[in-house]
Design an enzyme around this catalytic site. Structure first.
Site, short mmCIF file in Angstrom:
data_model
loop_
_atom_site.label_atom_id
_atom_site.label_comp_id
_atom_site.label_asym_id
_atom_site.label_seq_id
_atom_site.Cartn_x
_atom_site.Cartn_y
_atom_site.Cartn_z
N PHE A 205 0.82 -1.22 0.00
CA PHE A 205 0.00 0.00 0.00
C PHE A 205 0.85 1.27 0.00
O PHE A 205 0.33 2.36 0.21
CB PHE A 205 -0.94 0.00 1.22
CG PHE A 205 -0.27 -0.41 2.50
CD1 PHE A 205 0.54 0.46 3.20
CD2 PHE A 205 -0.43 -1.70 2.97
CE1 PHE A 205 1.17 0.06 4.36
CE2 PHE A 205 0.21 -2.11 4.13
CZ PHE A 205 1.01 -1.22 4.84
N TYR A 206 2.14 1.14 -0.21
CA TYR A 206 2.98 2.33 -0.40
C TYR A 206 2.81 2.81 -1.82
O TYR A 206 3.41 2.28 -2.75
CB TYR A 206 4.46 2.00 -0.15
CG TYR A 206 4.86 1.79 1.29
CD1 TYR A 206 3.96 2.01 2.33
CD2 TYR A 206 6.13 1.37 1.61
CE1 TYR A 206 4.34 1.82 3.65
CE2 TYR A 206 6.52 1.17 2.93
CZ TYR A 206 5.62 1.39 3.94
OH TYR A 206 5.99 1.19 5.24
N GLY A 207 1.97 3.80 -1.99
CA GLY A 207 1.66 4.30 -3.32
C GLY A 207 0.27 3.88 -3.74
O GLY A 207 -0.48 3.25 -3.00
#
Length: 324
Positions: free
Chosen positions: A51-53
């Site tokens: 979920f980074y980005g």
């Protein structure tokens, strides 16, 4: 060098959040140069998150492109990936079906370009029995699809509960001069007792300890940090003071405030009764990645000065908004 999941790791790691968790992800040439510089500096413990980005431009997609271009680096990197999120929501579910979906998604995004050495749920899920969650992830370990299990943002009691079910490869928690909570709440003592390394995220106080952030104008309008209590307009100026004070210590030492902050986090590993602590600073440029990777040592006098600074400089606001 220490060993995690059978692989040697350096004393400083590298966080990939800053490369993708922004309105416009860092261009590949710049990101790749920063990643190469981090690895060249010995920062081979890399921390990513599905979920980074955005779904179209997240850290695992970036990693696939990087390791496709530089396949020779894959075996030299120890990769920890956070997952377990509910699609489309900032929420975590440890339900077996969601964990299977999340791990399969992570493996699919990497597409064989790099193995997942550690998979960790980003938060503990109080709605699902812990044993069900751990058994689900452990099946992937037994099948050789991932190397080990990590846990993130946990209490001492939760660490014990997880470790009673399966060996834990690493505990990821926040640690910085502004957020020293784990030194007093039993987390580091428990990790030391159970011989679990601590992965210390945000060792730079999300930038507040670098002396580069003085007010909201120093942040992009859509910077996610604007949502955090310590970066609210009424708090930011007060919290930025610690970075300014740290700059004076760094100037006398001939290094950067960021290097001092990272060295402070690392210094706890050398103290009796402390586990291995691997700070994972994030950086978006080759220069900063190289700078952060330098192993600076602090004298007892310098550590005493930082301790006095920590005691005398109030931190205003929590680490996250209520409910996080």
């Amino acid at each position: 060098m220490a060993t995690i999941t059978g692989k040697k790791v350096g004393p400083i790691g590298y966080g990939l959040m800053n490369l993708t968790w922004r309105e416009e992800p860092i261009p590949d040439p710049q990101a790749f140069a920063a990643m190469k510089a981090a690895l060249s500096a010995g920062c081979n413990f890399w921390n990513a998150g599905v979920f980074y980005g955005s779904p179209e431009a997240n850290s695992l997609q970036l990693l696939k492109r990087y390791f496709t271009q530089y396949p020779e680096d894959a075996d030299n990197v120890v990769l920890s990936v956070k997952g377990g999120n509910v699609p489309g929501k900032m929420a975590i579910s440890g339900a077996p079906q969601n964990l299977r979906r999340s791990i399969d998604e992570c493996l699919g995004l990497l597409d064989g370009s790099k193995s997942i050495d550690i998979f960790e749920m980003a938060r503990q899920d109080a709605e699902t029995p812990l044993q069900e969650s751990i058994e689900t992830i452990a099946k992937y370990v037994k099948e050789g699809k991932i190397g080990g299990i990590g846990i993130s943002e946990v209490t001492a009691q939760q660490i014990r509960a997880n470790a009673a079910l399966h060996p834990i490869a690493a505990v990821e928690v926040e640690l910085s001069i502004q957020s020293p909570d784990i030194l007093d709440n039993g987390v580091v003592e428990t990790c030391n007792e159970l011989n679990i390394p601590v992965v210390a995220y945000s060792p730079l106080g999300r930038g507040l300890l670098t002396a580069s952030i003085k007010n909201l104008d120093d942040l992009d309008p859509n910077d996610i940090r604007r949502q955090l209590p310590r970066f609210k307009s009424e708090n930011l100026g007060k919290n930025a003071r610690m970075g300014t004070e740290l700059q004076a210590i760094a100037k006398a030492k001939g290094c950067s405030p960021a290097q001092v902050a990272i060295a402070w986090a690392r210094s706890w590993s050398k103290k009796p009764g402390m586990p291995l602590i691997i700070p994972i600073p994030g950086s978006t440029t080759e220069q900063r990645a190289s700078e952060n990777g330098q192993q600076i040592s602090l004298s007892d006098q310098e550590l005493s000065e930082i301790e006095e600074l920590r005691k005398s400089t109030a931190v205003v606001g929590g680490r996250y908004p209520a409910g996080h």
